[in-house]
Design an enzyme around this catalytic site. Sequence first.
Site, PDB file in Angstrom:
ATOM      1  N   SER A   1     -45.572 -50.254  13.018  1.00 23.33           N
ATOM      2  CA  SER A   1     -44.755 -49.049  13.087  1.00 23.33           C
ATOM      3  C   SER A   1     -45.643 -47.808  12.922  1.00 23.33           C
ATOM      4  O   SER A   1     -46.579 -47.610  13.692  1.00 23.33           O
ATOM      5  CB  SER A   1     -43.645 -49.123  12.044  1.00 23.33           C
ATOM      6  OG  SER A   1     -42.720 -48.071  12.190  1.00 23.33           O
TER       7      SER A   1
ATOM      8  N   GLU B   1     -36.353 -52.388  19.728  1.00 25.29           N
ATOM      9  CA  GLU B   1     -36.958 -51.395  18.845  1.00 25.29           C
ATOM     10  C   GLU B   1     -35.996 -50.268  18.472  1.00 25.29           C
ATOM     11  O   GLU B   1     -36.084 -49.687  17.398  1.00 25.29           O
ATOM     12  CB  GLU B   1     -38.199 -50.795  19.506  1.00 25.29           C
ATOM     13  CG  GLU B   1     -39.382 -51.732  19.620  1.00 25.29           C
ATOM     14  CD  GLU B   1     -40.114 -51.934  18.315  1.00 25.29           C
ATOM     15  OE1 GLU B   1     -39.701 -51.346  17.300  1.00 25.29           O
ATOM     16  OE2 GLU B   1     -41.114 -52.680  18.306  1.00 25.29           O
TER      17      GLU B   1
ATOM     18  N   HIS C   1     -36.696 -53.401  15.203  1.00 23.51           N
ATOM     19  CA  HIS C   1     -37.944 -52.860  14.690  1.00 23.51           C
ATOM     20  C   HIS C   1     -38.276 -53.504  13.344  1.00 23.51           C
ATOM     21  O   HIS C   1     -37.415 -53.633  12.469  1.00 23.51           O
ATOM     22  CB  HIS C   1     -37.792 -51.352  14.517  1.00 23.51           C
ATOM     23  CG  HIS C   1     -39.023 -50.645  14.080  1.00 23.51           C
ATOM     24  ND1 HIS C   1     -40.109 -50.454  14.909  1.00 23.51           N
ATOM     25  CD2 HIS C   1     -39.357 -50.067  12.897  1.00 23.51           C
ATOM     26  CE1 HIS C   1     -41.047 -49.796  14.258  1.00 23.51           C
ATOM     27  NE2 HIS C   1     -40.620 -49.549  13.030  1.00 23.51           N
TER      28      HIS C   1
END
Length: 548
Positions: free
Chosen positions: A234, A360, A470
């Site tokens: 991330s 995501e 995510h």
Amino acid sequence: MLLPSLAQLSVLVFGVRSSYAAPPTAGIPAITLDQGTFQGVTDGLINKFLGIPFAKPPMGDLRFRLPVSNDPYTGVHSAITFGASCPQQALNLPIPGDITSSAINSVINTALTIATPESEDCLTLNVWTPVGARAGTKLPVVAWIFGGGFENGGTSTYDGGVIVKRSIELGQPIVYVSMNYRVSAFGFLPGKEVKAAGVGNLGLQDQRQAFRWIQKYINVFGGDPTRVTIWGESAGAISVALQMVTNGGDTEGLFHGAFMQSGSPIPVGDITDGQNFYDALVSETGCAGSSDTLQCLREAPFDTLKAAVDDSPGIFSFQSLALTWLPRADGNFLADLPQQLVLKGSVADIPFVTGDCDDEGTLFALSSLNVTNEFALRDYITTVFVPDAPASDIAQLLSLYPADVTQGSPFGTGTLNVLTPEYKRIAALLGDLVFQSARRFFLQNRSSKQNTWSFINKRLKTASVLGSAHATDLLNVYGPGDMSDFLINFVNHLDPNGAIQGLWPKYDTASSQLMTFLDGPVPLTLTSDKFREDAISFITTLALDNPI
């Protein structure tokens, strides 16, 4: 193309064994840095040394300044607990209670965790190393950069011992390092004043300082400073990518490989684009009347500054991934917009792996559940993400991301997970804008010039309304998972395949093969990176013309 399970492949793929053998543990592990001694802790297989300062505390007049090297170490230090995390931004989740679930909360806690305790005195790092490793052992090193939306996170959330133990099991032992870095406004303050002072992107500068520490000291722990791989997820993966494009692509010998989970050079603008956020902080801290507002912010009481930061829009605010505090081109660390640097060839010429999760955008679409029709969606996109885009571009974007919920994210779930009429559509848009398009753009520009591999994680697709969301791929690497084995191979060989080639093909624009992580009896397969080709191509161009 289907691949055998990891269990069937492990002997072949990971069969190469090093000559390393861990000797019995004797006493408390201790290492000497300069004239200082750091006493760690051991479980008999792994030694760990926690909370070692790698720069002076960025407090007082060092607040909002570049990291400053430590003085030489002296004395005896306990290194058995993590150092404090850097100041965290408050997390506010404007999510209706009727759609929350333990599964959603689990994903949120995995992706964005407030790490406590917190303090401005936070620039510390941690080292895990196999018992028996010592100066001259020359084990390869992996340097972990945590995620958290550039607002939250810390090293204490991640147990590097899991990775090191697995590396020993595979006969490919490594040294693991993790570092804190400044987040939120403390690390990513925007504004013309910041640009003029040359103090932009301090969080990235902190990471770079930690890399320099590794070069100076990691040999003492048995690591090889010439074989350092930087790795993140991330915001951590975006950080890795930005470390690759800074300094004209010159790594300064600080690292020789990169591994990115959900992060590539992102379409962000100039640091002055965030002037309104700087001005708001100045106003809320009582610095508006100062002749030097940046110095006033340095001198502001911590609690006053922290409260003002907490009041700023966070990652779960309506603006979502158009973050308040994030890396921006500052004319110094980032000499230009990151994607422009890629186009200019300002990229470290090192092997890298980059990949994303399939869904995501779902986690970040939770903050726009009040957008329930196309008129509101058009206004949301225009206002938050591309305010200068012509209406024709917005119309084309919406045609490429249609209202048909079966084409939205979580992808491949049909009419399920329709939290609102526009939720799956927004999730698809956000995921492609910040993650999938940035990854594909990076690979299309670099795969012919250096060794690259890519992946997509499609696991946990049915675990919640968020799908393969995510951060779900963290479970593949910090839990018992095949991703950790590929990582360890890469750290050792600069190739996720390790000594046996062909399992995970290099990425090229012709075949564009992705290692694909799946649930079920066949956990690994190869798929093509051709999904939503027209839509992602358009959104890439739109983002280049309209950086966030």
